[in-house]
Enzyme design. Structure first.
Site, PDB file in Angstrom:
ATOM      1  N   CYS A  87      -0.776   0.649 -13.229  1.00 60.28           N
ATOM      2  CA  CYS A  87      -0.905  -0.564 -14.021  1.00 60.28           C
ATOM      3  C   CYS A  87      -1.683  -0.239 -15.293  1.00 60.28           C
ATOM      4  CB  CYS A  87      -1.646  -1.593 -13.179  1.00 60.28           C
ATOM      5  SG  CYS A  87      -2.415  -2.917 -14.088  1.00 60.28           S
ATOM      6  N   GLU A  88      -1.130  -0.616 -16.433  1.00 59.97           N
ATOM      7  CA  GLU A  88      -1.794  -0.305 -17.697  1.00 59.97           C
ATOM      8  C   GLU A  88      -3.018  -1.185 -17.937  1.00 59.97           C
ATOM      9  OE1 GLU A  88       0.590  -2.857 -21.069  1.00 59.97           O
ATOM     10  OE2 GLU A  88       1.396  -0.904 -20.527  1.00 59.97           O
ATOM     11  N   HIS A  89      -3.173  -2.268 -17.190  1.00 59.16           N
ATOM     12  CA  HIS A  89      -4.307  -3.157 -17.405  1.00 59.16           C
ATOM     13  C   HIS A  89      -5.580  -2.680 -16.709  1.00 59.16           C
ATOM     14  CE1 HIS A  89      -0.897  -6.245 -17.863  1.00 59.16           C
ATOM     15  NE2 HIS A  89      -1.240  -5.791 -19.049  1.00 59.16           N
ATOM     16  N   HIS A  90      -5.419  -2.030 -15.542  1.00 61.55           N
ATOM     17  CA  HIS A  90      -6.593  -1.588 -14.774  1.00 61.55           C
ATOM     18  C   HIS A  90      -6.556  -0.107 -14.423  1.00 61.55           C
ATOM     19  CE1 HIS A  90      -5.978  -5.932 -13.888  1.00 61.55           C
ATOM     20  NE2 HIS A  90      -7.252  -5.957 -14.216  1.00 61.55           N
ATOM     21  N   GLN A 128       5.225  -3.707 -14.467  1.00 62.77           N
ATOM     22  CA  GLN A 128       6.463  -3.622 -13.691  1.00 62.77           C
ATOM     23  C   GLN A 128       7.651  -4.206 -14.454  1.00 62.77           C
ATOM     24  OE1 GLN A 128       6.072  -4.751  -9.564  1.00 62.77           O
ATOM     25  NE2 GLN A 128       8.220  -5.319  -9.428  1.00 62.77           N
ATOM     26  N   HIS A 156       0.795  -4.122  -5.903  1.00 69.36           N
ATOM     27  CA  HIS A 156      -0.125  -3.740  -6.980  1.00 69.36           C
ATOM     28  C   HIS A 156      -1.553  -3.690  -6.444  1.00 69.36           C
ATOM     29  CE1 HIS A 156       2.681  -4.228 -10.496  1.00 69.36           C
ATOM     30  NE2 HIS A 156       3.387  -4.734  -9.503  1.00 69.36           N
ATOM     31  N   CYS A 158      -4.176  -3.395  -8.042  1.00 66.12           N
ATOM     32  CA  CYS A 158      -5.093  -4.183  -8.868  1.00 66.12           C
ATOM     33  C   CYS A 158      -5.200  -5.614  -8.354  1.00 66.12           C
ATOM     34  CB  CYS A 158      -4.674  -4.159 -10.340  1.00 66.12           C
ATOM     35  SG  CYS A 158      -3.038  -4.815 -10.662  1.00 66.12           S
TER      36      CYS A 158
END
Length: 195
Positions: A87-90, A128, A156, A158
């Site tokens: 995940c690019e956010h976390h 995703q 996920h 995250c």
């Protein structure tokens, strides 16, 4: 699963990432000089390079590397392709499976190439939704088939181990083109086959 080799990693990149990981360990309150953490910065650096190796690969080139003339014009489905992404956010993993189908229009590709396309785009920092579309577009652009269908189901971490902490949540995304978009019969056949 690909076997990774030490020579795959640029030593300058590994050293630069390791330096920052060492600093992060200190900021977290750890002692980066303690026995169990001495090699951790280098291990993390190599792990991150492995998990993001898709940046140096091109899905369309992969598909085109094994093109064959074939008059077959029915659905080709490769389902339950394992995928591991971040995940690019976390920068935490999401893990699941992809189902990819296409309807050839004079050309087919090697079945392993479909799985490699999934791997190429999964091995990047991702969401995703984008991953699903990238897989569809790579196959569509390289093969020019009558249609492409992609469904991804993933868990996920995250969402599982932080934040809302919902360990059973499953995310499903889909992307269709051509006959899978315009024909509900074709799309429904695909969806029934992946159940």
């Amino acid at each position: 699963m690909a076997y990774y080799k030490e020579e795959r990693y640029d030593p300058d990149v590994t050293s630069a990432i390791a330096l920052h990981v060492r600093e992060i360990l200190g900021l977290l309150g750890e002692d980066p000089d303690r026995d169990g953490l001495l090699k951790t910065p280098e291990r993390v650096a190599k792990s991150l390079q492995f998990l993001t190796q898709g940046y140096s690969q091109d899905g369309e080139v992969i598909v085109r590397s094994a093109l064959f003339d074939e008059k077959y014009r029915q659905m080709v489905l490769v389902k339950d392709i394992e995928l591991y992404s971040m995940c690019e956010h976390h920068m935490l993993p999401f893990i699941g499976k992809a189902h990819v189908a296409y309807i050839p229009d004079g050309k087919i590709t090697g079945l392993s190439k479909v799985a490699r396309v999934v791997e190429t785009y999964a091995r990047r920092l991702q969401v995703q939704e984008r991953l699903t579309v990238q897989i569809r577009d790579a196959i569509h652009n390289a093969l020019h088939p009558l249609g492409v269908a992609v469904v991804i189901e993933a868990m996920h971490t995250c969402m599982q181990i932080r934040g809302v902490e919902k360990s059973n949540a499953l995310t499903t995304t889909s992307a269709f083109s051509g006959a899978f978009l315009t024909s509900s019969r074709t799309r429904n056949e695909f969806l029934s086959l992946i159940k």
